[in-house]
Design an enzyme around this catalytic site. Structure first.
Site, PDB file in Angstrom:
ATOM      1  N   TYR A   1      -0.660  -1.432  10.388  1.00 18.72           N
ATOM      2  CA  TYR A   1      -0.756  -1.086   8.691  1.00 18.72           C
ATOM      3  C   TYR A   1       0.596  -0.882   8.277  1.00 18.72           C
ATOM      4  O   TYR A   1       1.256  -1.767   6.598  1.00 18.72           O
ATOM      5  CB  TYR A   1      -1.759  -0.130   8.367  1.00 18.72           C
ATOM      6  CG  TYR A   1      -2.217  -0.770   7.279  1.00 18.72           C
ATOM      7  CD1 TYR A   1      -3.305  -1.582   6.635  1.00 18.72           C
ATOM      8  CD2 TYR A   1      -2.205   0.091   5.859  1.00 18.72           C
ATOM      9  CE1 TYR A   1      -3.682  -1.947   5.135  1.00 18.72           C
ATOM     10  CE2 TYR A   1      -2.768   0.132   4.800  1.00 18.72           C
ATOM     11  CZ  TYR A   1      -3.157  -1.176   4.556  1.00 18.72           C
ATOM     12  OH  TYR A   1      -4.083  -1.360   3.308  1.00 18.72           O
TER      13      TYR A   1
ATOM     14  N   SER B   1       0.950  -1.293  -0.170  1.00 17.55           N
ATOM     15  CA  SER B   1       0.314  -0.104  -0.400  1.00 17.55           C
ATOM     16  C   SER B   1       0.629   0.756   0.025  1.00 17.55           C
ATOM     17  O   SER B   1       2.125   1.124   0.489  1.00 17.55           O
ATOM     18  CB  SER B   1      -1.095   0.080   1.373  1.00 17.55           C
ATOM     19  OG  SER B   1      -1.412   1.377   1.573  1.00 17.55           O
TER      20      SER B   1
HETATM   21  P1  NAP Z   1     -10.990  -6.622   2.027  1.00 16.30           P
HETATM   22  O1  NAP Z   1     -12.505  -5.944   1.497  1.00 16.30           O
HETATM   23  O2  NAP Z   1     -11.104  -5.923   3.748  1.00 16.30           O
HETATM   24  O3  NAP Z   1     -10.725  -8.194   2.744  1.00 16.30           O
HETATM   25  C1  NAP Z   1      -9.765  -8.378   2.949  1.00 16.30           C
HETATM   26  C2  NAP Z   1      -9.190  -9.854   2.894  1.00 16.30           C
HETATM   27  O4  NAP Z   1      -8.487 -10.941   3.212  1.00 16.30           O
HETATM   28  C3  NAP Z   1     -10.942 -10.717   3.019  1.00 16.30           C
HETATM   29  O5  NAP Z   1     -10.593 -11.883   1.795  1.00 16.30           O
HETATM   30  C4  NAP Z   1     -10.849 -11.211   4.554  1.00 16.30           C
HETATM   31  O6  NAP Z   1     -11.273 -12.765   4.517  1.00 16.30           O
HETATM   32  C5  NAP Z   1      -9.212 -11.200   4.156  1.00 16.30           C
HETATM   33  N1  NAP Z   1      -8.669 -12.061   5.033  1.00 16.30           N
HETATM   34  C6  NAP Z   1      -8.431 -10.901   6.673  1.00 16.30           C
HETATM   35  N2  NAP Z   1      -7.807 -11.755   8.146  1.00 16.30           N
HETATM   36  C7  NAP Z   1      -7.895 -12.651   7.944  1.00 16.30           C
HETATM   37  C8  NAP Z   1      -6.837 -13.727   7.905  1.00 16.30           C
HETATM   38  N3  NAP Z   1      -6.801 -13.972   9.457  1.00 16.30           N
HETATM   39  N4  NAP Z   1      -7.107 -14.896   7.179  1.00 16.30           N
HETATM   40  C9  NAP Z   1      -7.031 -15.181   6.642  1.00 16.30           C
HETATM   41  N5  NAP Z   1      -8.007 -14.330   5.602  1.00 16.30           N
HETATM   42  C10 NAP Z   1      -8.215 -13.354   5.837  1.00 16.30           C
HETATM   43  O7  NAP Z   1      -9.853  -5.728   1.511  1.00 16.30           O
HETATM   44  P2  NAP Z   1      -9.163  -5.243   0.468  1.00 16.30           P
HETATM   45  O8  NAP Z   1      -9.410  -3.644   0.506  1.00 16.30           O
HETATM   46  O9  NAP Z   1      -9.430  -6.559  -0.096  1.00 16.30           O
HETATM   47  O10 NAP Z   1      -7.509  -4.854   0.685  1.00 16.30           O
HETATM   48  C11 NAP Z   1      -6.734  -6.130   0.170  1.00 16.30           C
HETATM   49  C12 NAP Z   1      -4.786  -6.128   0.009  1.00 16.30           C
HETATM   50  O11 NAP Z   1      -5.202  -4.566  -0.750  1.00 16.30           O
HETATM   51  C13 NAP Z   1      -4.671  -4.871   1.973  1.00 16.30           C
HETATM   52  O12 NAP Z   1      -3.532  -6.290   1.535  1.00 16.30           O
HETATM   53  C14 NAP Z   1      -4.855  -4.438   1.507  1.00 16.30           C
HETATM   54  O13 NAP Z   1      -4.056  -3.694   2.290  1.00 16.30           O
HETATM   55  C15 NAP Z   1      -4.611  -3.559   0.514  1.00 16.30           C
HETATM   56  N6  NAP Z   1      -4.838  -2.368   0.104  1.00 16.30           N
HETATM   57  C16 NAP Z   1      -6.398  -1.990  -0.334  1.00 16.30           C
HETATM   58  C17 NAP Z   1      -5.966  -0.787  -0.407  1.00 16.30           C
HETATM   59  C18 NAP Z   1      -8.214  -0.098   0.014  1.00 16.30           C
HETATM   60  O14 NAP Z   1      -7.862   1.051  -0.636  1.00 16.30           O
HETATM   61  N7  NAP Z   1      -8.725  -0.933  -0.253  1.00 16.30           N
HETATM   62  C19 NAP Z   1      -5.248  -0.074  -0.454  1.00 16.30           C
HETATM   63  C20 NAP Z   1      -4.504  -0.452  -0.250  1.00 16.30           C
HETATM   64  C21 NAP Z   1      -3.974  -1.584  -0.627  1.00 16.30           C
HETATM   65  P3  NAP Z   1     -13.005 -12.428   4.907  1.00 16.30           P
HETATM   66  O15 NAP Z   1     -13.591 -11.594   3.485  1.00 16.30           O
HETATM   67  O16 NAP Z   1     -13.210 -13.737   5.214  1.00 16.30           O
HETATM   68  O17 NAP Z   1     -12.951 -11.764   6.101  1.00 16.30           O
END
Ligand code: NAP
Length: 277
Positions: A155, A142
């Protein structure tokens, strides 16, 4: 490495905002998919969607914080779908809060899901990849890992760790057929950012903008296929700021503050407080 039908891709965080888009982008390449989440409520629905497109996909509910579950996952995926050709460490969690108010358990969760699990899963799949002289690891970082915004200490630290981890992997395994890429998105209109926005009513700073999750998914595919070391995804150019920060950290921090990410997270904390969250 070129993504080809028959190859196996292990994707963590598959059910999340970015993960679902990455899943569909991978499905277009016809690869076999190991879709991982925890608790993974929406995972089976996603699996059925891609299976309906003729893609072989298996859903795994695995708590990535747990070492035994991670080991079991790696073994089970190989047994079900064959050796892992590509590992995408996409699962991630965050807590927007003043650092001293986080519990040890909150901090531990972020360290385990965001950094320990990617490092350990990589260790589990690397020997097979090296033996076959083929494999790619993608780590989802990120911009927080580059800039360290306010209220994001665990984070930001884990996301910075993934950038360094990826760089070391590339250096160590250069010429082995196995490589690694790190994806560095800013605010994306999905998942974590979308939830923060919905919870708080606060939008990302206009000077930084937001990206679409489809853009991130395509960047993941391109990074694998072109062996790109690092992909920064943000509508506004941020590399000049990152360069400034290297040469002049104080000026870089001043400018980063002006761009508004610190204020965004501060407002999220305030709104959560006002709402008793
Ligand atoms: P999200 O919608 O909250 O999804 C998180 C995912 O991780 C879900 O599939 C969740 O499973 C899984 N997860 C959480 N805890 C876990 C555990 N203990 N064991 C196994 N799986 C687990 O997040 P996102 O926004 O898609 O983010 C995906 C990645 O992109 C992350 O690494 C985040 O840091 C990065 N990112 C996101 C953004 C943004 O703006 N969205 C920006 C920069 C980077 P469940 O669905 O079952 O809860």
């Amino acid at each position: 490495m070129k993504l080809l039908p028959g190859q196996t891709v292990l994707l963590t965080g598959a059910s999340g905002g970015l993960g679902t888009h990455i899943t569909h982008a991978l499905a277009e390449r016809g690869v076999k998919l190991a879709l991982v989440a925890h608790p993974g409520v929406d995972l089976e629905k996603l699996r059925q969607e891609v299976a309906a497109r003729g893609v072989r996909a298996v859903a795994y509910q695995c708590d990535l914080r747990d070492a035994a579950q991670r080991r079991h996952l790696a073994q089970q995926v190989e047994a079900d779908l064959g050796p892992v050709d590509v590992l995408i460490n996409n699962a991630g969690v965050e807590h927007t809060a003043p650092y001293h108010e986080l519990s040890e358990a909150d901090i531990d969760d972020v360290l385990k899901v965001n950094l320990e699990a990617p490092m350990m899963l990589t260790r589990l799949v690397l020997p097979g990849m090296l033996a076959r002289r083929r494999g790619h690891i993608v780590n989802m970082s990120s911009l927080a890992g580059k800039s360290g915004p306010a209220f994001q200490e665990p984070y930001a630290a884990t996301k910075a760790g993934l950038i360094a981890f990826t760089s070391s992997l590339r250096a160590t395994y250069r010429g082995s057929g196995v490589s690694a890429s790190v994806i560095v998105p800013g605010f994306v209109e999905a998942g974590i950012y979308a939830s923060l926005k919905a919870q708080s009513g606060c939008a990302a700073p206009a000077l930084l903008g937001t990206s679409r999750p489809e853009t991130v998914a395509q960047a993941v595919i391109r990074a694998i296929e072109r062996d790109t070391p690092e992909v920064i995804i943000n509508p506004m150019p941020v590399r000049p700021l990152l360069v400034l920060t290297i040469f002049c950290p104080r000026a870089g921090a001043w400018l980063a503050n002006k761009l508004g990410a610190n204020d965004f997270f501060r407002r999220v904390v305030q709104v959560k407080r006002e709402r008793g969250g």
